[in-house]
Write an enzyme that holds these catalytic residues in place. Sequence first.
Site, mmCIF file in Angstrom:
data_model
loop_
_atom_site.group_PDB
_atom_site.id
_atom_site.type_symbol
_atom_site.label_atom_id
_atom_site.label_comp_id
_atom_site.label_asym_id
_atom_site.label_seq_id
_atom_site.Cartn_x
_atom_site.Cartn_y
_atom_site.Cartn_z
ATOM 1 N N GLU A 27 0.838 -1.195 0.000
ATOM 2 C CA GLU A 27 0.000 0.000 0.000
ATOM 3 C C GLU A 27 0.875 1.247 0.000
ATOM 4 O O GLU A 27 1.566 1.549 0.992
ATOM 5 C CB GLU A 27 -0.926 0.008 1.219
ATOM 6 C CG GLU A 27 -1.892 1.180 1.210
ATOM 7 C CD GLU A 27 -2.788 1.216 2.433
ATOM 8 O OE1 GLU A 27 -3.424 2.263 2.658
ATOM 9 O OE2 GLU A 27 -2.855 0.203 3.162
ATOM 10 N N LYS B 238 -5.863 -16.094 17.245
ATOM 11 C CA LYS B 238 -6.122 -15.695 15.859
ATOM 12 C C LYS B 238 -7.501 -15.067 15.635
ATOM 13 O O LYS B 238 -8.030 -15.130 14.530
ATOM 14 C CB LYS B 238 -5.970 -16.896 14.905
ATOM 15 C CG LYS B 238 -4.654 -17.639 14.993
ATOM 16 C CD LYS B 238 -3.470 -16.806 14.548
ATOM 17 C CE LYS B 238 -2.228 -17.645 14.333
ATOM 18 N NZ LYS B 238 -1.758 -18.376 15.520
ATOM 19 N N ASP C 169 4.022 -13.914 13.435
ATOM 20 C CA ASP C 169 2.901 -14.667 12.888
ATOM 21 C C ASP C 169 1.840 -13.658 12.433
ATOM 22 O O ASP C 169 1.131 -13.085 13.258
ATOM 23 C CB ASP C 169 2.329 -15.599 13.955
ATOM 24 C CG ASP C 169 1.239 -16.517 13.422
ATOM 25 O OD1 ASP C 169 0.669 -16.218 12.354
ATOM 26 O OD2 ASP C 169 0.946 -17.536 14.088
ATOM 27 N N HIS D 194 -4.600 9.336 -0.840
ATOM 28 C CA HIS D 194 -4.604 8.026 -1.485
ATOM 29 C C HIS D 194 -4.554 8.132 -3.005
ATOM 30 O O HIS D 194 -3.959 7.278 -3.671
ATOM 31 C CB HIS D 194 -5.823 7.216 -1.032
ATOM 32 C CG HIS D 194 -5.638 6.602 0.321
ATOM 33 N ND1 HIS D 194 -5.696 7.320 1.484
ATOM 34 C CD2 HIS D 194 -5.351 5.314 0.691
ATOM 35 C CE1 HIS D 194 -5.474 6.520 2.508
ATOM 36 N NE2 HIS D 194 -5.261 5.298 2.061
#
Length: 336
Positions: A31, A162, A236, A327
Site C-alpha cells: 500500500e 487468531k 505470525d 490516497h
Amino acid sequence: MSQIPTGVIGPLKVHGTSANGNYHIPLATTEGALVASYHRGSKACLLAGGITSICLQEGVQRSPVFKFENIKDLSLFVSWFLAEKENFQEIVKRTSRFAKLTDTRIQIEGNHLTISFEYFTADAAGQNMVTICTEAICRFMIDSCPIKPSHWFIEGNSSGDKKATAAAFNHVRGKKVTAEITLPANIVSEILKTSAELMDRYWRTSTMGVIQSGAIGAQGHYANGLAALFLATGQDVACVAEAATGITRMEQNKDGSLYAAVTLPNLIVGTIGGGTALPTQRECLEMMDCYGEGKAIKYAEIAAALALAGELSIAAALSAGHFTQAHQKLGRRKSL
C-alpha cells in the site's frame, strides 16, 4: 518466495520501560500511502518529544475443553484438578526452558469444562510453546485423574487465538501495552495539517460510528501498521486478527494541544523463534535493536508507539478532508 516492498519510517522516538531512543521501523506493504502516513505520524511525534509506551502485562493462553457424562463427574474432576496445580508447574518446567505457568481459570457450561492455562513465554510469541506445555499437562490429567472425561480437545476455541475477542479487555493475550503523547498545537497544524479541535471532533464522531458497527474496541487502523511490521520482522501475521484490537483516544487540551493514547491488550509478538531468524526478518529486527533474547518488551512498546503514530496521521487526514487526496496521490499506480 513472495516479495513484498519494505519501506522504512522514522525515526520514531519512544520512551518506555525497555524501548528508549529513536527507532527506524521497517514496514512491509504493497500500500503506497501507508508508509508515508506512518512516517508523517512519527515525524509529528518526534518533534513533540516522543511517545511514552509502557508494557503493562504479559500472558499467553491455551484453553482445552473436556466433556463429561454429567455435572457430578465434572465437579469431581475439578476438585481433583485444583489440588494438582503444583504438579502442573513441574510439568511445565520439564517441558519448556522458557515457559512459566502463571494462572489457570475454569469455565463450566453444562457438562463441558474449559480450563484456560496462562503462561509467561519470555521473548517468544509463544503459541507453540503453550500448546506443547498444555498438551503435556492434559496427558498427565487424563492418565492420573479419578474421573476421566469422555473426550477432550487441546483448544476449545476460547483462548482468543487468531481472532478478536472482547475477553482481551478483561485479561491480556501476549503483551498489553499503552502509549501516549501530547502534540503542541503548532505541530498539529504544521505537520498534520489540521487542528486539535478537528481531531478531537473526528475522534468522538468516529468512536460513535465504530460502536454502532459492533466492532471490538475503538480504533482506526491498527491492522495496517501491525501487519506491515509483522511481515517485515518475522511475526505470525495471522495474529494481527487479535493484535489489532484496542482503544484509541484523542482529546483537545485547554491550551490547544492534542492528547492522544492507544491501548493494545493483545500484542502476540516475539524476538526469538518463528520467522524471526529468517535473513531479511532478522535484519529488520536488528534495525530496531529487537533481535534475540531480552528484546520482546522493547518490540511491543515500539509496536504500540507505531500504532499511535498511525492513528494520529489517519485521524488528521480524515478530520481535515485530505484522506482521499492522499490516497489518490500516493496509493495509485501511474500508467507506464
